[in-house]
Design an enzyme around this catalytic site. Structure first.
Site, PDB file in Angstrom:
ATOM      1  N   GLY A   1       0.799  -1.233   0.000  1.00 33.24           N
ATOM      2  CA  GLY A   1       0.000   0.000   0.000  1.00 33.24           C
ATOM      3  C   GLY A   1       0.824   1.272   0.000  1.00 33.24           C
ATOM      4  CE  LYS A   2       6.607   0.093  -1.774  1.00 31.51           C
ATOM      5  NZ  LYS A   2       5.984  -1.246  -1.956  1.00 31.51           N
TER       6      LYS A   2
ATOM      7  CB  THR B   1      -2.633   2.937  -1.669  1.00 31.13           C
ATOM      8  OG1 THR B   1      -2.680   1.984  -2.728  1.00 31.13           O
ATOM      9  CG2 THR B   1      -4.030   3.307  -1.224  1.00 31.13           C
TER      10      THR B   1
ATOM     11  NE  ARG C   1      12.885  -0.068  -9.284  1.00 26.58           N
ATOM     12  CZ  ARG C   1      14.080  -0.622  -9.281  1.00 26.58           C
ATOM     13  NH1 ARG C   1      14.672  -0.907 -10.415  1.00 26.58           N
ATOM     14  NH2 ARG C   1      14.704  -0.879  -8.141  1.00 26.58           N
TER      15      ARG C   1
ATOM     16  CB  ILE D   1      10.509  -2.310  -2.006  1.00 22.74           C
ATOM     17  CG1 ILE D   1       9.336  -2.578  -2.962  1.00 22.74           C
ATOM     18  CG2 ILE D   1      10.721  -3.509  -1.081  1.00 22.74           C
ATOM     19  CD1 ILE D   1       9.512  -3.805  -3.848  1.00 22.74           C
ATOM     20  CB  SER D   2      13.721   1.329   0.705  1.00 25.10           C
ATOM     21  OG  SER D   2      12.470   1.728   1.193  1.00 25.10           O
TER      22      SER D   2
ATOM     23  N   GLY E   1      14.880 -12.970  -7.118  1.00 32.10           N
ATOM     24  CA  GLY E   1      15.215 -11.939  -6.130  1.00 32.10           C
ATOM     25  C   GLY E   1      14.024 -11.046  -5.817  1.00 32.10           C
TER      26      GLY E   1
END
Ligand SMILES: Nc1ncnc2c1ncn2[C@@H]1O[C@H](COP(=O)(O)OS(=O)(=O)O)[C@@H](OP(=O)(O)O)[C@H]1O
Ligand SMILES: Nc1ncnc2c1ncn2[C@@H]1O[C@H](COP(=O)(O)OP(=O)(O)O)[C@@H](O)[C@H]1O
Length: 208
Positions: A42-43, A45, A70, A110-111, A160
């Site tokens: 939900g980042k 969002t 990206r 995501i980091s 990955g």
């Protein structure tokens, strides 16, 4: 001789208008809101809902979304651990510039690695770094799978993938943690409200 990285003879050029003056103009305090969590947690969002809420309150923000960056700035950085580290470092540097411009910069990536997030935190002077951890269970993210990436990762077609065959390191000391309550995820508005309350309490939304 001045050396910066691999470059020599590099000097800092001061600007005639400073951060404090820009903040006074904007009636807010520049900072970075760094949203971290699994794919599907939900980042984006939260980033969208938060920027809309801030706009409604007359506050200027700008979203740096990992997926969007990206397409340009970080397009050569795919998904090896060292690529991610460089991806996050670059976005951290850009976020720092936005905060210096006086904006509330919302970085949504995501980091996955703690040391990379901590390095971005260390770039920001005076603790103007608000780390928001989207603490959603992998099962929920995988169930959402809005881009079908988990399916591909489970089938071994993406290598990955964070949470599947690469680690996600949760923060030890984040400023805000967004959790499910009684198994239910807060609405986007409620998540944004939690961040806005924090920013208000810390004086980021006040006249400077
Ligand atoms: N291997 C792997 N692991 C995780 N995610 C992957 C991967 N490959 C591509 N994607 C997609 O790329 C988005 C992640 O970009 P980020 O810049 O946020 O990633 S990172 O911070 O550098 O880890 C991420 O976006 P979100 O789903 O919005 O999180 C994915 O859609
Ligand atoms: N608080 C929420 N309540 C309901 N659905 C949500 C919530 N947050 C995110 N979602 C949904 O989950 C999916 C993934 O959300 P997204 O913001 O794209 O995650 P991320 O940016 O972390 O990959 C989207 O379909 C989105 O609509």
């Amino acid at each position: 001789m001045s050396t910066v990285g691999n470059s020599t003879n590099i000097f800092w050029q001061e600007s005639p208008v400073g951060k404090l003056e820009r903040q006074k103009l904007l009636k807010q305090k520049g900072c970075v809101v760094w949203i971290t969590g699994l794919s599907g947690s939900g980042k984006s969002t939260l980033a969208c809902s938060l920027s809309r809420e801030l706009y409604t309150r007359g506050k200027l923000s700008y979203v740096l979304d990992g997926d969007n960056l990206r397409h340009g700035l970080t397009r050569i950085l795919v998904s090896k651990a060292e690529d991610r580290t460089e991806n996050i470092r670059r976005v951290g540097e850009v976020a720092k510039l936005f905060a210096d411009a006086g904006l509330i910069c919302i970085a949504s990536l995501i980091s996955p690695y703690r040391k990379d997030r901590d390095a971005c935190r260390a770039m920001l002077p005076d603790a103007n770094f608000v780390e928001v951890f989207m603490n959603m269970p992998l099962e929920l993210c995988e169930e959402r799978d809005s881009k079908d990436l988990y399916k591909l990762a489970r089938a071994g077609k993406i290598k990955g993938f964070t949470g599947i065959d690469d680690t996600y390191e949760p923060p030890f000391n984040c400023e805000i943690e967004i959790n499910q309550k009684d198994g239910i995820c807060p609405t986007p508005g409620a998540m944004a409200g939690e961040v806005v309350s924090y920013l208000e309490e810390k004086g980021y939304l006040q006249d400077q």
